[in-house]
Design an enzyme around this catalytic site. Structure first.
Site, PDB file in Angstrom:
ATOM      1  N   GLY A 137      -3.360  -7.950  -2.135  1.00 56.54           N
ATOM      2  CA  GLY A 137      -3.904  -8.292  -0.818  1.00 56.54           C
ATOM      3  C   GLY A 137      -2.837  -8.915   0.064  1.00 56.54           C
ATOM      4  O   GLY A 137      -2.909 -10.101   0.410  1.00 56.54           O
ATOM      5  N   SER A 139      -0.915  -6.801   2.900  1.00 56.09           N
ATOM      6  CA  SER A 139      -0.827  -6.248   4.260  1.00 56.09           C
ATOM      7  C   SER A 139      -2.084  -6.490   5.087  1.00 56.09           C
ATOM      8  O   SER A 139      -3.188  -6.609   4.552  1.00 56.09           O
ATOM      9  CB  SER A 139      -0.592  -4.740   4.192  1.00 56.09           C
ATOM     10  OG  SER A 139       0.511  -4.457   3.385  1.00 56.09           O
ATOM     11  N   GLU A 254       7.985  -4.974  -7.712  1.00 62.11           N
ATOM     12  CA  GLU A 254       7.203  -3.884  -7.128  1.00 62.11           C
ATOM     13  C   GLU A 254       8.088  -2.725  -6.680  1.00 62.11           C
ATOM     14  O   GLU A 254       7.627  -1.594  -6.570  1.00 62.11           O
ATOM     15  CB  GLU A 254       6.411  -4.459  -5.938  1.00 62.11           C
ATOM     16  CG  GLU A 254       5.284  -3.569  -5.483  1.00 62.11           C
ATOM     17  CD  GLU A 254       4.553  -4.081  -4.258  1.00 62.11           C
ATOM     18  OE1 GLU A 254       4.492  -5.317  -4.064  1.00 62.11           O
ATOM     19  OE2 GLU A 254       4.062  -3.252  -3.493  1.00 62.11           O
TER      20      GLU A 254
HETATM   21  C1  LIG Z   1      -0.176   4.605   0.305  1.00 64.52           C
HETATM   22  C2  LIG Z   1      -0.049   3.148   0.664  1.00 64.52           C
HETATM   23  C3  LIG Z   1      -0.459   2.183  -0.245  1.00 64.52           C
HETATM   24  C4  LIG Z   1      -0.406   0.830   0.101  1.00 64.52           C
HETATM   25  N1  LIG Z   1      -0.914  -0.121  -0.773  1.00 64.52           N
HETATM   26  C5  LIG Z   1      -1.008  -1.405  -0.377  1.00 64.52           C
HETATM   27  C6  LIG Z   1      -1.703  -2.364  -1.184  1.00 64.52           C
HETATM   28  O1  LIG Z   1      -2.286  -2.035  -2.231  1.00 64.52           O
HETATM   29  N2  LIG Z   1      -1.753  -3.652  -0.747  1.00 64.52           N
HETATM   30  C7  LIG Z   1      -1.144  -4.052   0.391  1.00 64.52           C
HETATM   31  O2  LIG Z   1      -1.195  -5.239   0.696  1.00 64.52           O
HETATM   32  N3  LIG Z   1      -0.482  -3.156   1.184  1.00 64.52           N
HETATM   33  C8  LIG Z   1      -0.426  -1.851   0.839  1.00 64.52           C
HETATM   34  N4  LIG Z   1       0.194  -0.921   1.652  1.00 64.52           N
HETATM   35  C9  LIG Z   1       0.733  -1.352   2.937  1.00 64.52           C
HETATM   36  C10 LIG Z   1       2.248  -1.218   3.051  1.00 64.52           C
HETATM   37  O3  LIG Z   1       2.903  -2.253   2.378  1.00 64.52           O
HETATM   38  C11 LIG Z   1       2.579  -1.178   4.544  1.00 64.52           C
HETATM   39  O4  LIG Z   1       2.028   0.028   5.066  1.00 64.52           O
HETATM   40  C12 LIG Z   1       4.056  -1.210   4.819  1.00 64.52           C
HETATM   41  O5  LIG Z   1       4.623  -2.442   4.463  1.00 64.52           O
HETATM   42  C13 LIG Z   1       4.365  -0.919   6.314  1.00 64.52           C
HETATM   43  O6  LIG Z   1       3.603  -1.732   7.134  1.00 64.52           O
HETATM   44  P1  LIG Z   1       2.758  -1.111   8.346  1.00 64.52           P
HETATM   45  O7  LIG Z   1       1.946   0.019   7.791  1.00 64.52           O
HETATM   46  O8  LIG Z   1       2.018  -2.231   9.004  1.00 64.52           O
HETATM   47  O9  LIG Z   1       3.812  -0.501   9.329  1.00 64.52           O
HETATM   48  P2  LIG Z   1       4.720  -1.295  10.467  1.00 64.52           P
HETATM   49  O10 LIG Z   1       5.183  -2.547   9.841  1.00 64.52           O
HETATM   50  O11 LIG Z   1       3.815  -1.407  11.658  1.00 64.52           O
HETATM   51  O12 LIG Z   1       5.849  -0.307  10.684  1.00 64.52           O
HETATM   52  C14 LIG Z   1       5.724   0.867  11.504  1.00 64.52           C
HETATM   53  C15 LIG Z   1       7.095   1.531  11.584  1.00 64.52           C
HETATM   54  O13 LIG Z   1       8.025   0.643  12.228  1.00 64.52           O
HETATM   55  C16 LIG Z   1       9.166   0.435  11.398  1.00 64.52           C
HETATM   56  N5  LIG Z   1       9.609  -0.953  11.514  1.00 64.52           N
HETATM   57  C17 LIG Z   1       8.825  -2.075  11.485  1.00 64.52           C
HETATM   58  N6  LIG Z   1       9.591  -3.170  11.584  1.00 64.52           N
HETATM   59  C18 LIG Z   1      10.883  -2.749  11.659  1.00 64.52           C
HETATM   60  C19 LIG Z   1      12.138  -3.425  11.744  1.00 64.52           C
HETATM   61  N7  LIG Z   1      12.220  -4.751  11.785  1.00 64.52           N
HETATM   62  N8  LIG Z   1      13.265  -2.660  11.782  1.00 64.52           N
HETATM   63  C20 LIG Z   1      13.197  -1.300  11.729  1.00 64.52           C
HETATM   64  N9  LIG Z   1      12.030  -0.613  11.662  1.00 64.52           N
HETATM   65  C21 LIG Z   1      10.884  -1.325  11.608  1.00 64.52           C
HETATM   66  C22 LIG Z   1       8.676   0.709   9.982  1.00 64.52           C
HETATM   67  O14 LIG Z   1       9.741   1.083   9.134  1.00 64.52           O
HETATM   68  C23 LIG Z   1       7.686   1.846  10.201  1.00 64.52           C
HETATM   69  O15 LIG Z   1       8.370   3.075  10.263  1.00 64.52           O
HETATM   70  C24 LIG Z   1       0.145   0.436   1.339  1.00 64.52           C
HETATM   71  C25 LIG Z   1       0.601   1.421   2.236  1.00 64.52           C
HETATM   72  C26 LIG Z   1       0.495   2.762   1.918  1.00 64.52           C
HETATM   73  C27 LIG Z   1       0.955   3.790   2.930  1.00 64.52           C
END
Ligand SMILES: Cc1cc2nc3c(=O)[nH]c(=O)nc-3n(C[C@H](O)[C@H](O)[C@H](O)COP(=O)(O)OP(=O)(O)OC[C@H]3O[C@@H](n4cnc5c(N)ncnc54)[C@H](O)[C@@H]3O)c2cc1C
Length: 389
Positions: A137, A139, A254
Site C-alpha cells: 500500500g 502508491s 523489490e
Molecule cells: C502493473 C502495476 C502494478 C503495481 N503494483 C503496485 C502495488 O501493488 N502497490 C503499490 O503501492 N503500487 C503499485 N504500482 C504503482 C507503481 O509503483 C507506480 O505506477 C509507479 O511508481 C509510477 O507512478 P505513477 O503511476 O503515479 O506515475 P507518475 O509518477 O505520475 O509518472 C508518470 C510519468 O512521468 C515520469 N516521471 C515522474 N517523475 C519524474 C521525474 N522526476 N523525472 C523523470 N520522469 C518522471 C514517470 O517516469 C512516468 O513515465 C503498480 C503499478 C503498475 C503499473
C-alpha cells in the site's frame, strides 16, 4: 558533472554453492509434479497473475516460502542464494506464485527487520506456512514516482490510529489478508520525515476495495479506500516517522530480484517449443542467442545485488540498474519473439498455446517498466549512485 567524476558501480561476483544446485533439482521435480496436476501453466508474469493459495501452501510445506526467515519464527533459515534458486526456477516455469509473492519478498523481511517481537511471532510463522498474504500500500493517485507526497493520513486516537486515504494499484487487495500502508503521521518540514508504515487488515471495517481492470480484463489491482480505518497501536510497523527509511530499504529488495527479468521468460520457452516443430534459421538462432546472453548478464548482476543485500549493504543504485536493464529485456523479449515467429497474438486461443501466451505477455507489457518505480526514476537513482561513488 563530467564523466571523469563518475566511478563504476560495483556488483559482487557470486558463485552458487553445491547445495543450491541440489535444491534446483528438487524444485524442478516439484514443478514437474505440479505441472502434472495442472497447476503450472507456464504463463508469463506468474508472480503477478498466478494467484493460487493451494500452490503457495504446498510450496510452504517444502520450506520454500519465507525460506530465509529464521527457524525460530517458522522460516527455513536458508541462505539468500538458496531462496534465489527457488524463485528463479518457479518464475522460469511460470508457476503461480503471486499469492505469497509480496509476503515472501518484502513483508516477511520487513516485519523481521522492523517489527515488534509480538508482530514477528504472529506474522512470520503464518507467512512461512503460506497462510498469510500481503499487499503493498504505497502508491496513490498523485503519489507514484513522488512517493513522499502520499496524502493518506494516520491520526493518533485513544486506542491506536485512524487511517484515511486511497491507495492505488494495490495488487491483490481483494484477495490478500493484509497491506503494509505508508501514511503521513506528522507534518514536518522535511517531507521524508513524518511518514510511518502500518499493517492494515484488509477485512477491517472502513476498508473498501474497488477493482482496477487490466487491458486483458483481469482483476489484479485495486483502488484501496481507507475510510477511517482503525488500526491498533500494535500494528504500527517500525518507528513512527521512520516510514520513508523503511520503504526505501524495501525497494532494493523489490527491484533487484529475478522477477525483474524473468516475467516474460516462459514466452521464450514457448517459442523454443514452437521452433522444435520447424527448422530455425541462422538469423532466428542469432536473435535467440542475443536474448539469452542478455538474460545471463542481468542474472549475474541480480545475484550480485542479492549478495550485497544479504551482507547488509544498501545497493540502491545497483538494484535500480538491474530493474532498468531487466524490465527493458522483458519488453524486448516479447518483441523479439513476435519478430521471430509471426504467429498472431490471440487472447482467446487455447490456454497455454503460443498465441495465447503471446497475447498475455503483450497485454501485460506496459506494466513491466512502470511497476516498482519507472525507468526514468530508476535512472535518477543510478546517476546519484554514480556521483556518490
Ligand atoms: C502493473 C502495476 C502494478 C503495481 N503494483 C503496485 C502495488 O501493488 N502497490 C503499490 O503501492 N503500487 C503499485 N504500482 C504503482 C507503481 O509503483 C507506480 O505506477 C509507479 O511508481 C509510477 O507512478 P505513477 O503511476 O503515479 O506515475 P507518475 O509518477 O505520475 O509518472 C508518470 C510519468 O512521468 C515520469 N516521471 C515522474 N517523475 C519524474 C521525474 N522526476 N523525472 C523523470 N520522469 C518522471 C514517470 O517516469 C512516468 O513515465 C503498480 C503499478 C503498475 C503499473
Amino acid at each position: 558533472m563530467s564523466p571523469s567524476t563518475l566511478a563504476p558501480i560495483a556488483f559482487p561476483d557470486v558463485t552458487l554453492p553445491e547445495s543450491a544446485r541440489r535444491l534446483r533439482a528438487e524444485v524442478r521435480a516439484f514443478v514437474d509434479e505440479e505441472r502434472a496436476r495442472g497447476t503450472v501453466l507456464g504463463r508469463p508474469d506468474s508472480w503477478l497473475a498466478g494467484w493460487d493459495p493451494g500452490f503457495s501452501r504446498r510450496l510452504a510445506e517444502r520450506g520454500w516460502v519465507g525460506m530465509a526467515l529464521p527457524t525460530e519464527y517458522g522460516g527455513a533459515g536458508r541462505g539468500f542464494l538458496e531462496r534465489y534458486v527457488v524463485i528463479e526456477e518457479l518464475l522460469a516455469a511460470g508457476a503461480p506464485v503471486s499469492a505469497h509473492w509480496v509476503s515472501d519478498r518484502q513483508a516477511g523481511p520487513s516485519v523481521l527487520q522492523h517489527g515488534t517481537e509480538e508482530q514477528r511471532r504472529f506474522f512470520l510463522p503464518r507467512i512461512a506456512a503460506g497462510q498469510c498474504f500481503f499487499s503493498i500500500g504505497m502508491s496513490e493517485k498523485s503519489s507514484g514516482s513522488d512517493l513522499a507526497s502520499v496524502a493518506t493520513r494516520a491520526e493518533h486516537t485513544a486506542d491506536g490510529w485512524r487511517l484515511t486515504g486511497t491507495k492505488m494499484w494495490t495488487g491483490g487487495a481483494h484477495v490478500n489478508d493484509y497491506a503494509i500502508v505508508l501514511a503521513r503521521t506528522d507534518d514536518t518540514e522535511d517531507r521524508h520525515a513524518g511518514l510511518s508504515q502500518f499493517i492494515v487488515d484488509l477485512r477491517a471495517p472502513g476498508v473498501r476495495v474497488e477493482p482496477i481492470h487490466l487491458m486483458s480484463g483481469e482483476h489484479r489491482f485495486n483502488a484501496c479506500h481507507l475510510e477511517g480505518v482503525d488500526v491498533p497501536d500494535g500494528m504500527l510497523l517500525g518507528r513512527r516517522g521512520d516510514g520513508w527509511k523503511q520503504v526505501t530499504g524495501e525497494l532494493a529488495f523489490e527491484r533487484s530480484g529475478p522477477e525483474r527479468y524473468l516475467s516474460t521468460f516462459p514466452l521464450l520457452v514457448s517459442l523454443l517449443r514452437e521452433l522444435e516443430r520447424r527448422p530455425a534459421t541462422a538469423e532466428q538462432l542469432t536473435r535467440i542467442g542475443i536474448l539469452t546472453a542478455r538474460l545471463h548478464s542481468i542474472r549475474r548482476l541480480s545475484l550480485g545485488v542479492a549478495a550485497a543485500l544479504d551482507a547488509g549493504a544498501a545497493p540502491d543504485a545497483q538494484a535500480a540498474l538491474v530493474k532498468d536493464l531487466g524490465t527493458r529485456l522483458e519488453v524486448a523479449l516479447v518483441d523479439t519473439v513476435r519478430g521471430i515467429l509471426p504467429t498472431p497474438a490471440d487472447p482467446h486461443a487455447t490456454p497455454g498455446s503460443h498465441p495465447e501466451l503471446l497475447a498475455f505477455a503483450l497485454l501485460h507489457s506496459p506494466g513491466y517498466t512502470l511497476r516498482g518505480g519507472t525507468n526514468e526514476i530508476l535512472r535518477g537513482i543510478i546517476t546519484r549512485g554514480l556521483e556518490q561513488h
